[in-house]
Motif scaffolding. Structure first.
Motif: not given
Length: 274
Positions: A188-189, A164-166, A154-159, A131-134
Motif C-alpha cells: 500500500a505504501e 499493528e496486525l503484523a 482512511l489510508r493512514q488508518l489502514r496502514l 483488510l481486503a475491502k480496505g
C-alpha cells in the motif's frame, strides 16, 4: 433514485438492511439489489455517511464550497427534497442535523471499527475480510477536498492497522500471518519504513538472516533511488547482530582492517561482495 427491476418497495420489508459502499466506488444496495442514485445526490449521501450528524450549513459549505452560503443552502434543500421523493432514501433528519438511518450499514464504518478493535489488542483473526475491502480507495475518481481528506485519513488508518496486525502476529509467533500483513502494508505504501522494518524483524525471528539482509537492501536501494535518503538508525540497528560477524571477519587479530576486505559501516550497511 431508482431501484433495480427486482427491487421491492420500501414498505414490503420493514427494516431491510441498506448497504452503502464507498470504498472502491459509490454503491447503494437495498436488500442486495442496487439502487441507482444520480451523481449529485451520491455526494450528499456519501458525505453524510462519512460525517454523521453533520449540520445543514456545514454540509452545504463542503458540497458547494465556492458558492455563497444562501445559494449553497438552497442547493442542499433541493437535493434533500429530491432524495425524500424516493422510498429508498436512507437519510434521517433531526433538527438541523442529518444522518443515515439506523438500517444503513456503511463499509467505512466496518473498517474503522475493526481498526479500533485491533488497536485495543482484540483478537485479529477476523480482520481478513475488512483488510481486503480496505485495499480499495475511498470514492476513486472523486476530487472534492472533503473526499481527499477522508481518503488520506482512511489510508493512514489502514496502514497502521496492518502494521499493528503484523506486530500482534509476530509477538504470537505466527510469522506467516505477520509477514502477510506487513507485505500488505508495504504494498500500500512502498516508501514507508515501518512495514519494511517489520519484514526484517519477521525474517530475523524466523532465523532467515539472508532474507532479512535482502529485505533491508531492497528498501535501502528504493529509498536512495526515489528520495536520495538512507534508512533510519532504527532500521539499520535491526541488523547489527547479523552483520557483526561480517565486521569482525573484515579485521585482522590486531584490530586493523585488512586491505582486501571492504569495511562495513553502520551508515550504508554494505555487506562484503555487494
Amino acid at each position: 433514485m431508482a431501484a433495480g427491476p427486482s427491487m421491492p418497495t420500501a414498505g414490503d420489508r420493514p427494516g431491510t438492511p441498506i448497504r452503502l459502499h464507498l470504498l472502491g466506488g459509490f454503491r447503494l444496495l437495498h436488500s442486495n439489489a442496487p439502487v441507482v442514485v444520480p451523481r449529485g445526490l451520491q455526494r450528499v449521501l456519501a458525505l453524510v455517511g462519512l460525517r454523521p450528524g453533520t449540520t445543514r450549513s456545514h454540509l452545504a459549505g463542503l458540497l458547494w464550497p465556492d458558492t455563497p452560503e444562501e445559494r449553497a443552502l438552497s442547493s442542499l434543500r433541493t437535493a434533500l427534497w429530491r432524495l425524500r421523493q424516493d422510498p429508498y432514501c436512507p437519510l434521517h433528519t433531526s433538527g438541523d442535523t442529518l444522518r443515515l438511518g439506523p438500517a444503513v450499514h456503511v463499509d467505512v464504518d466496518a473498517l474503522v471499527g475493526m481498526a479500533a478493535r485491533v488497536r485495543d489488542g482484540d483478537d485479529p483473526n477476523t480482520a481478513a475480510a475488512v483488510l481486503a475491502k480496505g485495499r480499495h480507495d475511498l470514492l476513486p475518481g472523486w476530487y472534492d477536498d472533503w473526499v481527499l481528506a477522508e481518503r488520506e485519513r482512511l489510508r493512514q488508518l489502514r496502514l497502521h492497522m496492518l502494521e499493528e496486525l503484523a506486530d500482534h502476529y509476530l509477538t504470537a509467533g505466527r510469522h506467516g500471518e505477520a509477514l502477510e500483513a506487513a507485505l500488505e502494508a508495504l504494498s500500500a505504501e512502498p516508501l514507508r519504513e515501518t512495514p519494511h522494518r517489520l519484514v526484517v524483524r519477521i525474517h530475523l525471528a524466523e532465523g532467515n538472516a539472508f532474507e532479512a539482509v535482502h529485505a533491508f537492501y531492497v528498501y535501502r536501494d528504493l529509498l536512495r533511488r526515489e528520495l536520495r535518503l538512507e534508512p533510519s538508525a532504527t532500521m539499520t540497528a535491526l541488523l547489527d547482530d547479523t552483520l557483526r560477524p561480517i565486521r569482525q571477519a573484515s579485521r585482522d587479530p590486531r584490530g586493523r582492517q585488512q586491505p582486501p576486505t571492504p569495511r562495513v559501516t553502520r551508515t550504508d550497511m554494505d555487506v562484503t561482495g555487494r
